[in-house]
Design an enzyme around this catalytic site. Structure first.
Site, PDB file in Angstrom:
ATOM      1  N   ARG A  22       0.819  -1.209   0.000  1.00 53.51           N
ATOM      2  CA  ARG A  22       0.000   0.000   0.000  1.00 53.51           C
ATOM      3  C   ARG A  22       0.861   1.271   0.000  1.00 53.51           C
ATOM      4  O   ARG A  22       0.351   2.366   0.213  1.00 53.51           O
ATOM      5  CB  ARG A  22      -0.946  -0.010   1.204  1.00 53.51           C
ATOM      6  CG  ARG A  22      -2.005  -1.117   1.116  1.00 53.51           C
ATOM      7  CD  ARG A  22      -2.806  -1.254   2.409  1.00 53.51           C
ATOM      8  NE  ARG A  22      -3.708  -0.153   2.639  1.00 53.51           N
ATOM      9  CZ  ARG A  22      -4.970  -0.086   2.201  1.00 53.51           C
ATOM     10  NH1 ARG A  22      -5.479  -1.089   1.496  1.00 53.51           N
ATOM     11  NH2 ARG A  22      -5.735   0.963   2.497  1.00 53.51           N
ATOM     12  N   THR A  71      -2.676  -6.775  20.260  1.00 51.58           N
ATOM     13  CA  THR A  71      -2.247  -7.791  21.222  1.00 51.58           C
ATOM     14  C   THR A  71      -3.339  -8.003  22.261  1.00 51.58           C
ATOM     15  O   THR A  71      -3.895  -7.043  22.792  1.00 51.58           O
ATOM     16  CB  THR A  71      -0.943  -7.353  21.923  1.00 51.58           C
ATOM     17  OG1 THR A  71       0.038  -7.053  20.933  1.00 51.58           O
ATOM     18  CG2 THR A  71      -0.421  -8.448  22.828  1.00 51.58           C
ATOM     19  N   THR A  72      -3.644  -9.253  22.563  1.00 57.63           N
ATOM     20  CA  THR A  72      -4.636  -9.556  23.600  1.00 57.63           C
ATOM     21  C   THR A  72      -3.924 -10.100  24.838  1.00 57.63           C
ATOM     22  O   THR A  72      -2.740 -10.402  24.815  1.00 57.63           O
ATOM     23  CB  THR A  72      -5.679 -10.567  23.093  1.00 57.63           C
ATOM     24  OG1 THR A  72      -5.011 -11.769  22.665  1.00 57.63           O
ATOM     25  CG2 THR A  72      -6.446  -9.998  21.914  1.00 57.63           C
ATOM     26  N   ALA A  95      -7.951  -3.112  19.420  1.00 60.85           N
ATOM     27  CA  ALA A  95      -9.046  -3.967  18.952  1.00 60.85           C
ATOM     28  C   ALA A  95      -8.662  -5.410  19.206  1.00 60.85           C
ATOM     29  O   ALA A  95      -7.511  -5.804  18.996  1.00 60.85           O
ATOM     30  CB  ALA A  95      -9.318  -3.744  17.465  1.00 60.85           C
ATOM     31  N   SER A  96      -9.606  -6.181  19.669  1.00 56.33           N
ATOM     32  CA  SER A  96      -9.347  -7.608  19.843  1.00 56.33           C
ATOM     33  C   SER A  96      -9.207  -8.292  18.494  1.00 56.33           C
ATOM     34  O   SER A  96      -8.629  -9.381  18.403  1.00 56.33           O
ATOM     35  CB  SER A  96     -10.480  -8.258  20.646  1.00 56.33           C
ATOM     36  OG  SER A  96     -11.723  -8.108  19.981  1.00 56.33           O
ATOM     37  N   ASN A  97      -9.724  -7.655  17.458  1.00 60.66           N
ATOM     38  CA  ASN A  97      -9.625  -8.210  16.106  1.00 60.66           C
ATOM     39  C   ASN A  97      -9.765  -7.055  15.113  1.00 60.66           C
ATOM     40  O   ASN A  97     -10.737  -6.306  15.175  1.00 60.66           O
ATOM     41  CB  ASN A  97     -10.716  -9.255  15.886  1.00 60.66           C
ATOM     42  CG  ASN A  97     -10.464 -10.114  14.671  1.00 60.66           C
ATOM     43  OD1 ASN A  97     -10.167  -9.608  13.599  1.00 60.66           O
ATOM     44  ND2 ASN A  97     -10.600 -11.413  14.831  1.00 60.66           N
ATOM     45  N   PHE A  98      -8.807  -6.904  14.217  1.00 61.29           N
ATOM     46  CA  PHE A  98      -8.831  -5.801  13.258  1.00 61.29           C
ATOM     47  C   PHE A  98      -9.467  -6.180  11.928  1.00 61.29           C
ATOM     48  O   PHE A  98      -9.615  -5.328  11.056  1.00 61.29           O
ATOM     49  CB  PHE A  98      -7.410  -5.275  13.006  1.00 61.29           C
ATOM     50  CG  PHE A  98      -6.946  -4.327  14.073  1.00 61.29           C
ATOM     51  CD1 PHE A  98      -7.270  -2.988  14.019  1.00 61.29           C
ATOM     52  CD2 PHE A  98      -6.207  -4.788  15.147  1.00 61.29           C
ATOM     53  CE1 PHE A  98      -6.876  -2.114  15.009  1.00 61.29           C
ATOM     54  CE2 PHE A  98      -5.795  -3.925  16.143  1.00 61.29           C
ATOM     55  CZ  PHE A  98      -6.129  -2.575  16.073  1.00 61.29           C
ATOM     56  N   HIS A 130      -8.858 -21.743  17.188  1.00 61.89           N
ATOM     57  CA  HIS A 130      -7.652 -21.085  16.702  1.00 61.89           C
ATOM     58  C   HIS A 130      -6.515 -22.092  16.569  1.00 61.89           C
ATOM     59  O   HIS A 130      -6.608 -23.226  17.042  1.00 61.89           O
ATOM     60  CB  HIS A 130      -7.216 -19.954  17.637  1.00 61.89           C
ATOM     61  CG  HIS A 130      -7.999 -18.702  17.469  1.00 61.89           C
ATOM     62  ND1 HIS A 130      -9.181 -18.468  18.140  1.00 61.89           N
ATOM     63  CD2 HIS A 130      -7.798 -17.610  16.697  1.00 61.89           C
ATOM     64  CE1 HIS A 130      -9.664 -17.281  17.787  1.00 61.89           C
ATOM     65  NE2 HIS A 130      -8.843 -16.740  16.911  1.00 61.89           N
ATOM     66  N   LYS A 134      -1.646 -20.065  19.467  1.00 63.14           N
ATOM     67  CA  LYS A 134      -2.293 -18.938  20.136  1.00 63.14           C
ATOM     68  C   LYS A 134      -2.132 -19.087  21.638  1.00 63.14           C
ATOM     69  O   LYS A 134      -2.472 -20.124  22.214  1.00 63.14           O
ATOM     70  CB  LYS A 134      -3.768 -18.856  19.748  1.00 63.14           C
ATOM     71  CG  LYS A 134      -4.461 -17.637  20.344  1.00 63.14           C
ATOM     72  CD  LYS A 134      -5.806 -17.372  19.707  1.00 63.14           C
ATOM     73  CE  LYS A 134      -6.475 -16.146  20.312  1.00 63.14           C
ATOM     74  NZ  LYS A 134      -5.642 -14.922  20.144  1.00 63.14           N
ATOM     75  N   GLY A 140      -9.394 -12.959  22.409  1.00 69.38           N
ATOM     76  CA  GLY A 140      -9.929 -11.618  22.643  1.00 69.38           C
ATOM     77  C   GLY A 140     -11.189 -11.374  21.843  1.00 69.38           C
ATOM     78  O   GLY A 140     -12.114 -10.691  22.310  1.00 69.38           O
TER      79      GLY A 140
END
EC number: 1.17.1.8
Length: 233
Positions: A22, A71-72, A95-98, A130, A134, A140
């Site tokens: 990008r 990071t969680t 964010a727990s997940n992006f 997962h 993990k 998260g």
């Protein structure tokens, strides 16, 4: 945009590939808390480990570098990070997940919980699957989903791992090799079952969302979420 990657494991490497594609530059890539000058970066993306995340975030906020953290397992210090961000007039997203798809899934989860709140015959459970590397369980993302149900459903007051009792929302965590991430919300009654599911096919979605969040936060001040980035909810 000059990016610092704090945590250079598999996720960090995937973020690097997407960021470069990008048009961005990676000026720092490290799994250490020392040996670099964070001020070289326009923005930092933290995908480290639980016991390193808060130090990484603090270092960024103390040096006026916007920081994105996925990071969680460190959220016992989240409020400290928020206070530090506000004190320094910094910019921070956790964010727990992006993944863009997962953040839409979060919204669907809350809408469904609102719809189901008065239907006492349906019992809710969450399952997450997962890869075996993990470190934390439940994920998260599963915790965020559980919090979304609890906030919008009158029957549940808390969640617990592998435990189902009255007013407790159970989460089951499974670890299977080479599974990027699957989350399933199930509403089950004696009559029928309703499910919503998100299945990640690779790490690409998580990495792309983190880079988009980093692009979005430049020039902003405050504590934000992916809802702000995506303008949803």
């Amino acid at each position: 945009m000059k990016i610092a990657l704090l945590g250079y494991g598999r996720m960090g490497q995937t973020i690097e590939q997407i960021a470069i594609s990008r048009g961005h530059d990676i000026v720092i890539k490290t799994s250490s808390n020392t040996g670099y000058n964070i001020k070289e970066a326009d923005v930092a993306i933290d995908f480290s480990i639980p016991n390193a995340a808060f130090n990484n975030i603090s270092n960024c906020l103390n040096n006026d570098v916007p920081v994105i953290s996925g990071t969680t397992g460190w959220l016992d210090k989240y409020n400290e990070a928020v206070s530090l961000c506000e004190k320094n007039k910094g910019a921070f997203i956790y964010a727990s997940n992006f993944s863009l798809g997962v953040n839409i899934f979060f919204e669907l989860n809350e809408i469904l919980a609102k719809m189901m709140t008065k239907l006492d015959d349906y019992k809710v459970d969450i399952e997450e699957i997962h890869h075996t590397k993990k470190l934390d369980a439940p994920s998260g993302t599963a915790i965020t989903l559980a919090e979304g149900v609890i906030k919008n459903h009158s029957q549940y007051s808390n969640w617990k791992l592998d435990e189902s009792t009255e007013n407790i929302l159970p989460i089951t965590a499974k670890r299977i090799p080479d599974v990027p991430g699957t989350h399933i919300i199930t509403y089950k009654s004696d009559i029928d079952t309703i499910k919503i599911e998100h299945e990640a096919h690779s790490r690409q979605g998580f990495a792309l969302g983190a880079v988009i969040a980093a692009e979005w936060i430049i020039g902003k001040t405050g504590v934000f979420t992916m809802k702000d980035v995506l303008n949803i909810g």
